[in-house]
Design a protein around this motif. Structure first.
Motif, PDB file in Angstrom:
ATOM      1  N   ASN A 187       0.795  -1.324  -0.059  1.00  0.00           N
ATOM      2  CA  ASN A 187       0.107  -0.051  -0.114  1.00  0.00           C
ATOM      3  C   ASN A 187       0.862   1.271  -0.047  1.00  0.00           C
ATOM      4  O   ASN A 187       1.966   1.282   0.577  1.00  0.00           O
ATOM      5  CB  ASN A 187      -0.962   0.007   1.014  1.00  0.00           C
ATOM      6  CG  ASN A 187      -2.099  -0.738   1.157  1.00  0.00           C
ATOM      7  OD1 ASN A 187      -2.417  -1.362   0.066  1.00  0.00           O
ATOM      8  ND2 ASN A 187      -2.977  -0.757   1.979  1.00  0.00           N
ATOM      9  N   GLN A 188       0.103   2.110  -0.703  1.00  0.00           N
ATOM     10  CA  GLN A 188       1.213   3.668  -0.778  1.00  0.00           C
ATOM     11  C   GLN A 188       0.991   4.233   0.325  1.00  0.00           C
ATOM     12  O   GLN A 188      -0.243   4.442   0.954  1.00  0.00           O
ATOM     13  CB  GLN A 188       0.713   4.319  -2.000  1.00  0.00           C
ATOM     14  CG  GLN A 188       1.489   5.621  -2.051  1.00  0.00           C
ATOM     15  CD  GLN A 188       3.050   5.321  -2.643  1.00  0.00           C
ATOM     16  OE1 GLN A 188       3.274   3.902  -3.039  1.00  0.00           O
ATOM     17  NE2 GLN A 188       3.976   5.997  -2.571  1.00  0.00           N
ATOM     18  N   GLN A 189       1.776   4.675   1.416  1.00  0.00           N
ATOM     19  CA  GLN A 189       1.582   5.152   2.651  1.00  0.00           C
ATOM     20  C   GLN A 189       2.749   6.132   3.052  1.00  0.00           C
ATOM     21  O   GLN A 189       3.836   6.017   2.515  1.00  0.00           O
ATOM     22  CB  GLN A 189       1.608   4.079   3.686  1.00  0.00           C
ATOM     23  CG  GLN A 189       0.474   4.124   4.630  1.00  0.00           C
ATOM     24  CD  GLN A 189       0.685   2.864   5.690  1.00  0.00           C
ATOM     25  OE1 GLN A 189       1.730   2.022   5.725  1.00  0.00           O
ATOM     26  NE2 GLN A 189      -0.576   2.660   6.356  1.00  0.00           N
ATOM     27  N   ASP A 190       2.182   7.038   3.839  1.00  0.00           N
ATOM     28  CA  ASP A 190       3.294   8.187   4.028  1.00  0.00           C
ATOM     29  C   ASP A 190       4.356   7.604   4.980  1.00  0.00           C
ATOM     30  O   ASP A 190       3.700   6.900   5.766  1.00  0.00           O
ATOM     31  CB  ASP A 190       2.445   9.156   4.776  1.00  0.00           C
ATOM     32  CG  ASP A 190       3.427  10.473   4.943  1.00  0.00           C
ATOM     33  OD1 ASP A 190       3.692  10.494   6.207  1.00  0.00           O
ATOM     34  OD2 ASP A 190       4.010  10.956   4.180  1.00  0.00           O
ATOM     35  N   VAL A 191       5.394   7.732   4.583  1.00  0.00           N
ATOM     36  CA  VAL A 191       6.603   7.069   5.643  1.00  0.00           C
ATOM     37  C   VAL A 191       6.448   7.517   6.928  1.00  0.00           C
ATOM     38  O   VAL A 191       6.821   6.646   7.949  1.00  0.00           O
ATOM     39  CB  VAL A 191       7.930   7.282   4.976  1.00  0.00           C
ATOM     40  CG1 VAL A 191       8.420   8.605   5.290  1.00  0.00           C
ATOM     41  CG2 VAL A 191       9.021   6.386   5.666  1.00  0.00           C
TER      42      VAL A 191
END
Length: 128
Positions: A94-98
């Motif tokens: 999933n694309q997630q903010d680090v």
């Protein structure tokens, strides 16, 4: 995920907190808690148990990173124990903010460390 783990592994205080945590081994289950009274207590107990399992998997990974001659180690057991704020496994890919991901990881580690230290302080010392 790998770079986040490597970065935190490089912080001596974090690495030592994980490696020195009195986490029960897989063969040494934690004491059975009193059955929860309601769904909220059950959810809290599950969250704590999985957070302790996360710390245990981090210990295993950090030991391998410390003493192994392997060129790489597999962090997937750690990832499998990482749950989001809703108690669901964090979806790989999933694309997630680090920073959001880091906050989830550190909150779960903090919960696991608090739980194992609380259990250790409740355990009677033999001979004392």
């Amino acid at each position: 995920f790998n770079s986040l783990l490597q970065t935190h592994f490089a912080i001596p205080q974090f690495r030592d907190a994980i490696l020195l945590a009195p986490v029960p081994t897989d063969e040494q289950p934690a004491e059975t808690p009193v059955p929860p009274l309601d769904a909220g207590d059950a959810a809290k107990a599950l969250s704590e148990r999985t957070a302790v399992q996360l710390v245990r998997e981090l210990q295993k990974l950090f030991v391998l990173m410390t003493i192994s001659n392997r060129r790489h180690v597999d962090p997937s057991p750690v990832m499998q124990k990482l749950l989001d704020a809703s108690g669901n496994p964090v979806a790989v890919g999933n694309q997630q903010d680090v920073s959001e991901f880091k906050n989830i990881l550190l909150a779960r580690v903090e919960e696991g460390l608090a739980a194992v230290h609380a259990r250790a302080s409740d355990t009677p010392v033999e001979g004392g």
